[in-house]
Design an enzyme around this catalytic site. Structure first.
Site, short mmCIF file in Angstrom:
data_model
loop_
_atom_site.label_atom_id
_atom_site.label_comp_id
_atom_site.label_asym_id
_atom_site.label_seq_id
_atom_site.Cartn_x
_atom_site.Cartn_y
_atom_site.Cartn_z
N GLY A 27 26.80 76.81 50.08
CA GLY A 27 26.30 75.99 50.87
C GLY A 27 25.38 75.31 49.94
CD GLU B 151 42.89 48.07 50.95
OE1 GLU B 151 44.23 47.92 51.33
OE2 GLU B 151 42.24 47.73 50.97
CD GLN C 48 34.81 77.59 51.82
OE1 GLN C 48 34.36 76.21 52.10
NE2 GLN C 48 34.87 78.59 51.95
N GLY D 60 41.03 44.94 69.17
CA GLY D 60 42.05 44.90 69.42
C GLY D 60 43.50 45.50 69.05
C1 LIG Z 1 34.74 51.42 56.62
C2 LIG Z 1 35.92 51.08 56.91
C3 LIG Z 1 36.27 50.14 56.99
C4 LIG Z 1 37.32 48.81 56.93
N1 LIG Z 1 37.23 47.76 55.74
C5 LIG Z 1 38.39 46.66 56.64
C6 LIG Z 1 38.06 45.73 56.41
O1 LIG Z 1 37.36 45.38 55.43
N2 LIG Z 1 39.03 44.55 56.36
C7 LIG Z 1 40.20 44.46 57.69
O2 LIG Z 1 40.58 44.18 57.92
N3 LIG Z 1 39.67 46.40 58.29
C8 LIG Z 1 39.13 47.05 57.77
N4 LIG Z 1 38.92 48.20 58.36
C9 LIG Z 1 39.97 48.54 58.86
C10 LIG Z 1 41.46 49.81 59.28
O3 LIG Z 1 42.22 49.02 58.16
C11 LIG Z 1 41.35 49.80 60.10
O4 LIG Z 1 40.64 51.07 61.13
C12 LIG Z 1 43.05 50.45 60.21
O5 LIG Z 1 44.23 49.82 59.59
C13 LIG Z 1 43.45 51.68 61.14
O6 LIG Z 1 43.69 50.80 62.19
P1 LIG Z 1 42.32 50.59 63.45
O7 LIG Z 1 41.09 51.45 63.62
O8 LIG Z 1 42.73 49.52 64.38
O9 LIG Z 1 43.59 52.32 64.34
P2 LIG Z 1 44.80 51.96 65.11
O10 LIG Z 1 45.71 51.38 64.50
O11 LIG Z 1 44.30 51.95 66.36
O12 LIG Z 1 45.61 53.58 65.28
C14 LIG Z 1 44.30 54.71 65.84
C15 LIG Z 1 45.89 55.85 65.38
O13 LIG Z 1 47.03 55.49 65.81
C16 LIG Z 1 48.22 55.99 65.33
N5 LIG Z 1 49.27 54.68 65.10
C17 LIG Z 1 49.41 53.49 65.17
N6 LIG Z 1 50.36 53.02 65.56
C18 LIG Z 1 50.65 54.17 64.70
C19 LIG Z 1 52.69 54.09 64.65
N7 LIG Z 1 53.15 53.15 65.48
N8 LIG Z 1 53.21 55.53 64.18
C20 LIG Z 1 52.48 56.78 64.35
N9 LIG Z 1 51.02 56.31 64.49
C21 LIG Z 1 50.50 55.06 64.80
C22 LIG Z 1 47.32 55.07 63.00
O14 LIG Z 1 47.39 55.69 62.35
C23 LIG Z 1 46.00 55.95 63.79
O15 LIG Z 1 46.39 57.52 63.97
C24 LIG Z 1 37.60 49.24 57.95
C25 LIG Z 1 37.94 51.03 58.38
C26 LIG Z 1 37.17 51.24 58.06
C27 LIG Z 1 37.14 53.00 59.04
#
Ligand SMILES: Cc1cc2nc3c(=O)[nH]c(=O)nc-3n(C[C@H](O)[C@H](O)[C@H](O)COP(=O)(O)OP(=O)(O)OC[C@H]3O[C@@H](n4cnc5c(N)ncnc54)[C@H](O)[C@@H]3O)c2cc1C
Length: 380
Positions: A339, A362, A335, A128
């Protein structure tokens, strides 16, 4: 102002590049298919000092600057950005322990982390809460023996693979000041993992949810002080952003190098395709963008190393700019391969897949803009 790398920095880059080409690049596709990185790779990287790149020398680390570290990640990513990025996460955790851990924790944990006989994961994100990380809900309550954790961390790189998890939990009030960092070791009672996430890229790194069900850890698991966990978690992120940007840069450079070689061999309409001026202009544009990205990244690293007041802003800007430049570059490389770029054998489609996530983690690139815009508005 001197933009040149020192002899020592050049040697660091060359050492990491040679290791990557010899020990990582030949296996990167196999590891991706297997969904895991052999654990015996890590002690070999640690022999080069890469297990504690910016852990202090007093604690047995390499004591490198953040700029030096970007060179390591740029060079290793020329072999595989997924492997390099995993090393970055381990190093972020090792640095947190060195900076904030008690002497007892450092003595207990750091030696095997530096030799990479143990590897670390970083657990902040929850189902969440991602961008709004301070809203995390995983709770740790005090018990006689230490803490009892309940909750779930999502998207954890190395979940179910790593030996210990630097985990941000709530021990107090809502918001950042109620957050504490605990080091949860693999095998802790009540610690379990979700299924392997099926991802677009970074496929050699296992990603799983990390679950705590009345998970018990001893008092010694406390990293630093209660209530300071969010500060510690954020302290590592400026540097983590530089590393992830460096991973994009190195991979994009490798893609461009491969594209130059391919274009000199591939013929169309009676000549090598690198003789079409329209395509030469695209090569030139990619070179300009990558050089700009490299300079920007190294400037941001230098700001972090010198404690510049605007270092966080520069790290955010560089992360956004370099990761987007990297993705754009490898897409162009695909690109220009026609292919064949779409086929796994040519190695380019993997780069496109691997680099995409660098715009998301990050701190997403939207959050990078947020950090920047807030500063701009504050100073206006
Ligand atoms: C392959 C992978 C590896 C990962 N590894 C780790 C790990 O090792 N440890 C860890 O802790 N996490 C990890 N993560 C989690 C990652 O850090 C989060 O996915 C990331 O911080 C985004 O959070 P969310 O996915 O909940 O997106 P959300 O926070 O729900 O964001 C959804 C969208 O809304 C945008 N958004 C949200 N708030 C705002 C705002 N205030 N203003 C404008 N835009 C906004 C975001 O930029 C995004 O486009 C990993 C993720 C992936 C995909």
């Amino acid at each position: 102002m001197d933009f040149a790398l020192s002899d020592e920095q050049t040697a660091i880059f060359d050492m990491a590049f040679a290791f990557g080409q010899e020990r990582i690049a030949p296996h990167a596709r196999t590891w991706e298919a297997e969904g895991t990185i052999p654990k015996d790779l890590w002690p070999r990287l640690a022999e080069l000092g890469f297990g504690g790149l910016y852990v202090s020398e007093e604690a047995g680390g390499a004591g490198l600057s953040r700029l030096d570290a970007t060179l390591v990640f740029e060079a290793l990513s020329m072999a595989c950005p997924s492997v390099a990025a995993f090393l970055s996460i381990h190093n972020m955790c090792a640095r947190m322990i060195d900076s904030f851990g008690s002497d007892e924790m450092k003595a207990r944990v750091l030696p095997s982390a530096l030799s990479m006989n143990t590897v670390f994961s970083y657990c902040l994100t929850e189902p969440g809460s991602g961008s709004d990380a301070a809203a995390l809900k995983t709770r740790a309550s005090r018990s006689n023996a230490g803490y009892v954790l309940n909750g779930t961390k999502a998207f954890i790189s190395g979940g179910g693979y790593s030996d210990a998890y630097v985990t941000m939990v709530r021990t107090g009030e809502d918001g950042p000041r109620g957050i504490t960092a605990l080091l949860v070791e693999d095998g802790a009672p009540g610690l379990s993992f979700g299924g392997l996430e099926d991802k677009m890229g970074w496929r050699s790194q296992p990603t799983r949810a990390v679950q705590f069900d009345d998970c018990q850890v001893p008092s010694e698991a406390l990293l630093g002080e209660e209530g300071q966990g969010f500060r510690y978690a954020m302290a590592g992120l400026d540097g983590g952003r530089l590393n992830i940007a460096a991973c994009s840069l190195g991979a994009a450079q490798a893609g461009l190098n491969a594209t130059l070689a391919y274009m000199s061999e591939r013929t169309a309409f009676g000549k090598p395709i690198d003789q079409f001026q329209a395509l030469q202009f695209r090569l030139a544009d990619m070179e300009i963008e990558l050089q700009a990205a490299r300079t920007f990244l190294r400037q941001a690293a230098w700001k972090l190393d010198t404690g510049a007041p605007d270092a966080t802003k520069f790290c955010a800007m560089a992360k956004k700019f370099v990761t987007e430049t990297g993705s754009r570059t490898v897409d162009q490389c695909l690109q220009l391969h026609g292919g064949y770029g779409y086929l796994a054998d040519y190695g380019i489609e993997k780069l496109v897949r691997d680099l995409r996530v660098h715009q998301i983690l990050e701190g997403t690139n939207e959050i990078m803009r947020l950090i920047l815009a807030r500063q701009m508005l504050t100073n206006a």
